[in-house]
Design a protein around this motif. Structure first.
Motif, PDB file in Angstrom:
ATOM      1  N   LEU A   1       0.808  -1.210   0.000  1.00 15.44           N
ATOM      2  CA  LEU A   1       0.000   0.000   0.000  1.00 15.44           C
ATOM      3  C   LEU A   1       0.843   1.263   0.000  1.00 15.44           C
ATOM      4  O   LEU A   1       0.557   2.206  -0.724  1.00 15.44           O
ATOM      5  N   LEU A   2       1.880   1.312   0.804  1.00 13.17           N
ATOM      6  CA  LEU A   2       2.711   2.504   0.897  1.00 13.17           C
ATOM      7  C   LEU A   2       3.837   2.501  -0.128  1.00 13.17           C
ATOM      8  O   LEU A   2       4.529   3.503  -0.285  1.00 13.17           O
ATOM      9  N   GLY A   3       4.003   1.390  -0.828  1.00 13.93           N
ATOM     10  CA  GLY A   3       5.067   1.291  -1.805  1.00 13.93           C
ATOM     11  C   GLY A   3       4.883   2.198  -3.004  1.00 13.93           C
ATOM     12  O   GLY A   3       5.830   2.411  -3.780  1.00 13.93           O
ATOM     13  N   VAL A   4       3.668   2.742  -3.185  1.00 10.24           N
ATOM     14  CA  VAL A   4       3.437   3.655  -4.309  1.00 10.24           C
ATOM     15  C   VAL A   4       4.037   5.031  -4.046  1.00 10.24           C
ATOM     16  O   VAL A   4       4.127   5.855  -4.963  1.00 10.24           O
ATOM     17  N   LEU A   5       4.448   5.302  -2.814  1.00  6.47           N
ATOM     18  CA  LEU A   5       4.966   6.622  -2.452  1.00  6.47           C
ATOM     19  C   LEU A   5       6.451   6.728  -2.769  1.00  6.47           C
ATOM     20  O   LEU A   5       7.198   5.755  -2.673  1.00  6.47           O
ATOM     21  N   THR A   6       6.874   7.940  -3.111  1.00  9.25           N
ATOM     22  CA  THR A   6       8.299   8.202  -3.253  1.00  9.25           C
ATOM     23  C   THR A   6       8.927   8.266  -1.865  1.00  9.25           C
ATOM     24  O   THR A   6       8.216   8.439  -0.861  1.00  9.25           O
ATOM     25  N   PRO A   7      10.246   8.139  -1.762  1.00 10.53           N
ATOM     26  CA  PRO A   7      10.891   8.262  -0.445  1.00 10.53           C
ATOM     27  C   PRO A   7      10.546   9.565   0.267  1.00 10.53           C
ATOM     28  O   PRO A   7      10.314   9.573   1.485  1.00 10.53           O
ATOM     29  N   ARG A   8      10.501  10.680  -0.481  1.00  9.00           N
ATOM     30  CA  ARG A   8      10.167  11.959   0.156  1.00  9.00           C
ATOM     31  C   ARG A   8       8.726  11.975   0.639  1.00  9.00           C
ATOM     32  O   ARG A   8       8.428  12.489   1.722  1.00  9.00           O
ATOM     33  N   GLU A   9       7.820  11.402  -0.135  1.00  5.29           N
ATOM     34  CA  GLU A   9       6.419  11.351   0.293  1.00  5.29           C
ATOM     35  C   GLU A   9       6.274  10.507   1.557  1.00  5.29           C
ATOM     36  O   GLU A   9       5.483  10.841   2.444  1.00  5.29           O
ATOM     37  N   ARG A  10       7.048   9.441   1.652  1.00  2.00           N
ATOM     38  CA  ARG A  10       7.019   8.610   2.869  1.00  2.00           C
ATOM     39  C   ARG A  10       7.537   9.406   4.065  1.00  2.00           C
ATOM     40  O   ARG A  10       7.032   9.256   5.182  1.00  2.00           O
ATOM     41  N   GLU A  11       8.569  10.216   3.831  1.00  2.00           N
ATOM     42  CA  GLU A  11       9.081  11.062   4.911  1.00  2.00           C
ATOM     43  C   GLU A  11       8.006  12.040   5.384  1.00  2.00           C
ATOM     44  O   GLU A  11       7.838  12.254   6.590  1.00  2.00           O
ATOM     45  N   VAL A  12       7.297  12.646   4.449  1.00  2.00           N
ATOM     46  CA  VAL A  12       6.224  13.577   4.811  1.00  2.00           C
ATOM     47  C   VAL A  12       5.122  12.840   5.563  1.00  2.00           C
ATOM     48  O   VAL A  12       4.615  13.329   6.580  1.00  2.00           O
ATOM     49  N   LEU A  13       4.768  11.643   5.091  1.00  2.00           N
ATOM     50  CA  LEU A  13       3.740  10.857   5.774  1.00  2.00           C
ATOM     51  C   LEU A  13       4.185  10.490   7.181  1.00  2.00           C
ATOM     52  O   LEU A  13       3.389  10.541   8.129  1.00  2.00           O
ATOM     53  N   GLN A  14       5.443  10.125   7.352  1.00  2.00           N
ATOM     54  CA  GLN A  14       5.953   9.812   8.686  1.00  2.00           C
ATOM     55  C   GLN A  14       5.838  11.028   9.602  1.00  2.00           C
ATOM     56  O   GLN A  14       5.460  10.904  10.775  1.00  2.00           O
ATOM     57  N   CYS A  15       6.149  12.197   9.081  1.00  2.00           N
ATOM     58  CA  CYS A  15       6.004  13.422   9.877  1.00  2.00           C
ATOM     59  C   CYS A  15       4.546  13.646  10.270  1.00  2.00           C
ATOM     60  O   CYS A  15       4.255  14.093  11.386  1.00  2.00           O
ATOM     61  N   MET A  16       3.621  13.342   9.368  1.00  2.00           N
ATOM     62  CA  MET A  16       2.205  13.473   9.666  1.00  2.00           C
ATOM     63  C   MET A  16       1.811  12.510  10.780  1.00  2.00           C
ATOM     64  O   MET A  16       1.061  12.866  11.696  1.00  2.00           O
ATOM     65  N   VAL A  17       2.304  11.273  10.702  1.00  2.00           N
ATOM     66  CA  VAL A  17       2.042  10.291  11.757  1.00  2.00           C
ATOM     67  C   VAL A  17       2.633  10.770  13.084  1.00  2.00           C
ATOM     68  O   VAL A  17       2.075  10.518  14.157  1.00  2.00           O
ATOM     69  N   ASP A  18       3.744  11.497  13.015  1.00  2.00           N
ATOM     70  CA  ASP A  18       4.372  12.042  14.221  1.00  2.00           C
ATOM     71  C   ASP A  18       3.600  13.224  14.799  1.00  2.00           C
ATOM     72  O   ASP A  18       3.981  13.767  15.843  1.00  2.00           O
ATOM     73  N   GLY A  19       2.547  13.651  14.101  1.00  2.00           N
ATOM     74  CA  GLY A  19       1.717  14.732  14.613  1.00  2.00           C
ATOM     75  C   GLY A  19       2.172  16.122  14.223  1.00  2.00           C
ATOM     76  O   GLY A  19       1.722  17.108  14.810  1.00  2.00           O
ATOM     77  N   LEU A  20       3.047  16.231  13.232  1.00  2.00           N
ATOM     78  CA  LEU A  20       3.570  17.533  12.837  1.00  2.00           C
ATOM     79  C   LEU A  20       2.638  18.230  11.853  1.00  2.00           C
ATOM     80  O   LEU A  20       2.020  17.589  10.997  1.00  2.00           O
TER      81      LEU A  20
ATOM     82  N   ARG B   1       3.132  21.005   0.979  1.00  2.00           N
ATOM     83  CA  ARG B   1       1.744  20.905   0.532  1.00  2.00           C
ATOM     84  C   ARG B   1       1.633  20.049  -0.710  1.00  2.00           C
ATOM     85  O   ARG B   1       0.727  19.205  -0.828  1.00  2.00           O
ATOM     86  N   THR B   2       2.557  20.244  -1.665  1.00  2.00           N
ATOM     87  CA  THR B   2       2.531  19.451  -2.897  1.00  2.00           C
ATOM     88  C   THR B   2       2.738  17.966  -2.603  1.00  2.00           C
ATOM     89  O   THR B   2       1.997  17.111  -3.110  1.00  2.00           O
ATOM     90  N   HIS B   3       3.712  17.651  -1.766  1.00  2.00           N
ATOM     91  CA  HIS B   3       3.948  16.249  -1.412  1.00  2.00           C
ATOM     92  C   HIS B   3       2.725  15.661  -0.704  1.00  2.00           C
ATOM     93  O   HIS B   3       2.353  14.499  -0.941  1.00  2.00           O
ATOM     94  N   THR B   4       2.106  16.444   0.167  1.00  2.00           N
ATOM     95  CA  THR B   4       0.934  15.965   0.896  1.00  2.00           C
ATOM     96  C   THR B   4      -0.217  15.662  -0.061  1.00  2.00           C
ATOM     97  O   THR B   4      -0.862  14.612   0.027  1.00  2.00           O
ATOM     98  N   GLN B   5      -0.478  16.585  -0.992  1.00  2.00           N
ATOM     99  CA  GLN B   5      -1.544  16.362  -1.974  1.00  2.00           C
ATOM    100  C   GLN B   5      -1.262  15.126  -2.812  1.00  2.00           C
ATOM    101  O   GLN B   5      -2.169  14.330  -3.098  1.00  2.00           O
ATOM    102  N   ASN B   6       0.003  14.941  -3.198  1.00  2.00           N
ATOM    103  CA  ASN B   6       0.354  13.787  -4.022  1.00  2.00           C
ATOM    104  C   ASN B   6       0.167  12.474  -3.270  1.00  2.00           C
ATOM    105  O   ASN B   6      -0.362  11.494  -3.813  1.00  2.00           O
ATOM    106  N   LEU B   7       0.594  12.441  -2.016  1.00  2.00           N
ATOM    107  CA  LEU B   7       0.480  11.175  -1.279  1.00  2.00           C
ATOM    108  C   LEU B   7      -0.981  10.863  -0.951  1.00  2.00           C
ATOM    109  O   LEU B   7      -1.376   9.691  -0.949  1.00  2.00           O
ATOM    110  N   LEU B   8      -1.780  11.892  -0.692  1.00  2.00           N
ATOM    111  CA  LEU B   8      -3.206  11.653  -0.464  1.00  2.00           C
ATOM    112  C   LEU B   8      -3.842  11.035  -1.706  1.00  2.00           C
ATOM    113  O   LEU B   8      -4.642  10.095  -1.612  1.00  2.00           O
TER     114      LEU B   8
END
Length: 221
Positions: free
Chosen positions: A153-172, A189-196
């Protein structure tokens, strides 16, 4: 920027009209005709195309969950914020599972409601901080991919998008993510929109929940 079109769905006419009048004073909000039942809500969602729908969970003998189901099926781009007198965690979790991106009690100020509407329109959301952890725990415990499905499921994300998602999980928040990763807020914002979009999720909360179901957890740093 284009004003945010807001549809209020509430069968308490005095409250709904007062809220519409107050939100109508915000320069970036356009308040549409009020809906008091499920049928009217879905009809106005189709004809008026609101960006954000502010929904009460109880509509007389009907349930706001029926509005959520209808909107998610026919107009998934509409962002739904629940504004209700209920304080039931189970109801909150059900609403979020069915597509709500925010939950507010009617004791909140109109300023807070306007703030959450803006956040929802920008693909954010809002859950009361004091219950956010428990809500995420219940969502993560629901049926999902499980830790073994993370790679798929998360394999579709780029490494940077995964980093942004991890930060979101961290509550940032966006500014904090930008500071941690050395990026601009616009890039975050762009990375967030893309990963969503890649995860087929409609809010940061939904993406965080999916990430946790796939085994991602808050980091120590």
């Amino acid at each position: 920027m284009e004003p945010i079109r807001v549809l209020i769905v509430d069968d308490h006419a005095v409250f709904a009209e007062a809220l519409a009048a107050r939100l109508g004073r915000e320069p970036d909000l356009v308040v549409l005709p009020i809906a008091a039942d499920v049928r009217r809500a879905l009809a106005l969602a189709a004809t008026e195309r609101p960006r954000v729908l502010v929904l009460d969970m109880t509509l007389g003998a009907e349930s706001g969950l029926d509005v959520l189901d209808g909107v998610r099926e026919t107009h998934p781009d509409i962002r739904v914020v629940v504004l209700t007198a209920m304080s039931d965690l189970d109801a909150m979790v059900r609403a979020i599972r069915q597509g709500a991106v925010g939950w507010l009690e009617k004791t909140e100020s109109a300023d807070r409601v306007a703030q959450v509407i803006r956040s929802a329109a920008a693909r954010g959301g809002w859950i009361p901080p004091e219950v956010l952890g428990e809500v995420l725990r219940r969502l993560a415990a629901s049926d999902g991919a499980g830790p073994g499905g993370e790679a798929q499921l998360l394999g579709v994300l780029t490494p940077r998008e995964r980093e942004v998602l991890q930060c979101m999980v961290d509550g940032l928040g966006r500014a904090e993510i930008a500071a941690r990763l050395g990026l601009s807020a616009n890039t975050v914002r762009t990375h967030t929109q893309n990963l969503l979009a890649k995860l087929d999720t409609h809010s940061a909360l939904e993406a965080i929940t999916l990430a946790m179901r796939c085994g991602m957890r808050p980091s120590d740093g």
